[in-house]
Design a protein around this motif. Sequence first.
Motif, short mmCIF file in Angstrom:
data_model
loop_
_atom_site.label_atom_id
_atom_site.label_comp_id
_atom_site.label_asym_id
_atom_site.label_seq_id
_atom_site.Cartn_x
_atom_site.Cartn_y
_atom_site.Cartn_z
N GLY A 78 -6.04 -4.85 0.77
CA GLY A 78 -4.97 -5.47 0.02
C GLY A 78 -4.76 -6.93 0.33
O GLY A 78 -4.05 -7.62 -0.41
N ARG A 109 -2.19 -6.38 -5.27
CA ARG A 109 -1.73 -5.36 -6.20
C ARG A 109 -2.86 -4.42 -6.64
O ARG A 109 -2.66 -3.61 -7.55
CB ARG A 109 -1.09 -6.02 -7.44
CG ARG A 109 0.14 -6.85 -7.09
CD ARG A 109 0.81 -7.41 -8.33
NE ARG A 109 1.99 -8.17 -8.00
CZ ARG A 109 3.20 -7.64 -7.83
NH1 ARG A 109 3.37 -6.34 -7.95
NH2 ARG A 109 4.23 -8.40 -7.53
N ASP A 110 -3.99 -4.52 -6.00
CA ASP A 110 -5.15 -3.73 -6.44
C ASP A 110 -5.97 -3.26 -5.24
O ASP A 110 -7.12 -3.65 -5.09
CB ASP A 110 -6.00 -4.57 -7.39
CG ASP A 110 -7.07 -3.74 -8.07
OD1 ASP A 110 -6.85 -2.53 -8.25
OD2 ASP A 110 -8.13 -4.30 -8.41
N GLY A 142 -0.86 1.36 -4.67
CA GLY A 142 -0.64 0.00 -5.16
C GLY A 142 0.59 -0.61 -4.55
O GLY A 142 1.27 -0.02 -3.69
N TRP A 143 0.91 -1.82 -5.01
CA TRP A 143 2.00 -2.58 -4.43
C TRP A 143 3.35 -1.89 -4.64
O TRP A 143 4.16 -1.79 -3.71
CB TRP A 143 2.03 -3.98 -5.05
CG TRP A 143 3.21 -4.80 -4.63
CD1 TRP A 143 4.29 -5.14 -5.39
CD2 TRP A 143 3.46 -5.37 -3.34
NE1 TRP A 143 5.18 -5.89 -4.67
CE2 TRP A 143 4.69 -6.06 -3.40
CE3 TRP A 143 2.74 -5.38 -2.15
CZ2 TRP A 143 5.22 -6.73 -2.32
CZ3 TRP A 143 3.29 -6.05 -1.06
CH2 TRP A 143 4.51 -6.72 -1.15
N SER A 144 3.62 -1.39 -5.84
CA SER A 144 4.91 -0.75 -6.09
C SER A 144 5.04 0.53 -5.27
O SER A 144 6.13 0.85 -4.76
CB SER A 144 5.08 -0.45 -7.58
OG SER A 144 4.05 0.40 -8.04
#
Length: 574
Positions: free
Chosen positions: A88, A93-94, A120-122
């Motif tokens: 990361g 975000r990927d 992922g980020w969220s």
Amino acid sequence: MSAMVLALAPLPLTTSGIRATIDAVPLWAWQLVLAAGILLSVGILYRIARPRGRWGQRLRSRFVLGLPWGTLLGLAFVVCVYLFVQGGWGNLRDPVSLPFQATSYAYPLGILTAGFAHLGWSHLFGNLWAGLVFGSIAEFAWSHYPTERGSESFSSWHRHPFVRIGIVFVTILLTGLVTAAFSWGPIIGFSGVTYAMAGFALVFYPITTLVALVGWSRLWHVYSAFVSPYSVAEAQVRYDTVGWASTAIQGHAFGFLLGVFVAALLLRRRRRTGHPERIWLAAVIYGIANGLWRVYWFLGGGQYVQFKAVGTALVLVLAGLIVAAVAGPDRSAVSRLATGDRSSDSPRRLAAASVLLAVLITMSMVGAMVNLAAPAGGGLPDDAVELKDYEIAYAENVTNQQIAVFDLPYLDQATQVRTSGVIVTSEKRHLWRVAISKRALEARGSGRVLVGGVGWRSSLWATRSGWSVVGGNSTYRVFFDPKDREKRLVHTSSPAVADLTLANRTIELRPASDAFEVAIKRDNRTVDKVAIPEDGATTTVDGVTVTRSGRDLYASIDGTSIRIANRQVPPTRR
């Protein structure tokens, strides 16, 4: 002056004018408005409450320097896994996620990382925020300083504040490993640990935990409003997945029960009591709000059955068992169950604690069986694309090896679930996963499959193109476009026959290696075929004139013209 007036003149009150005005406002201006609102609200609270140091004093009575260091160290570890193990750091975000899921005991890397890796980020940020909220409450209950009357810090090694901080950190790591090791099928994420934190906190501070349950998601809104100050929404048709079917409900329930059980042991050790009605209410609300009632199974083809009544009943029974095991003046059942001393046990508490422990053991045994019988990979079509130790293929109506890891007597239909889509396997990692379902690929037109490992990553794009004929049937082709390789055709569907007859002719659309074709059939026999023309062009086959106009395909003969097919274009590509 006139130039300034013209510059400030409002745009026409139209949709495009309003949108242009909003877009012209810089991002920092929206964020400044939100920051001002936060400062004003907090300032009013501070002015009226006038804490005079009480808040800090309360925190410092339990935390070194007023901070939950054990929780913060655990969250920092999770961030390091995301940045440096999943890659990361260069792709915030990927990240790579497939190789860091718990799939089998024969693949230790997945077991070791699944409880701390994220999709992922969220996903990461949501778990970090929940971990900070519930972890802080749990660590406050544990305390960096001894809470027993007459005890002093530094009087023994287990009363040393730094040791107690270390215990919190190590417990977080062990909980992540345990929830991954006993998961039912591949899981990924820190949520098992956050649920354990919440279960622990709920036993000690049920009302505070309920407030946190409501508050942490609402405070998440403040963050999202700061990142995206405004959004423009419009009605649209889109493909949506069954969100709860991709959530590790079992992992959440296992973590929650684990936290409750550990809290019960600590309560007995400290000879403390709780409020049964508060604990029951908190357990019921928390279980329902977080979907612990979602008992479901796979039907295949992207369908699932959810047993709401059974799941809700289980949550209510669980709340009663928690109260019976941890609330009341005598909690000796839990500790005696753990130590083997059953003298003077309350039958009610002993029974409740025994049931909770039995549930944990049963869930662990099922998870162990699943991980011992994890799929070995393989079994894909011959045209599968290889990316190091991964194989990626498109297949339809195949047995979902992720579910059918072992046969259950008299339940063959429940385990032999059929599925279709882009499938990723790896014998090395004991991985078998539907990366993109057939329905998702049809709706979106394309999708990316990201694979990799520690220190490397690679990707492949899957695209689908097709035609839908009159009558609802469709025909399509699927292509794979691996990074740094040539695009290749990996799947062609059956032909689609239009539900009409034109001058004793049947029209059929067929997928070929280089293009789609229009075939004319008489008496169930193909008499001629031709490639579908380009947009605006016309061609003739067996006396039938075929014309393409945009996404529509027409056929005409003897002055009669009719639309026979429509090009399938996903909404995002239109």
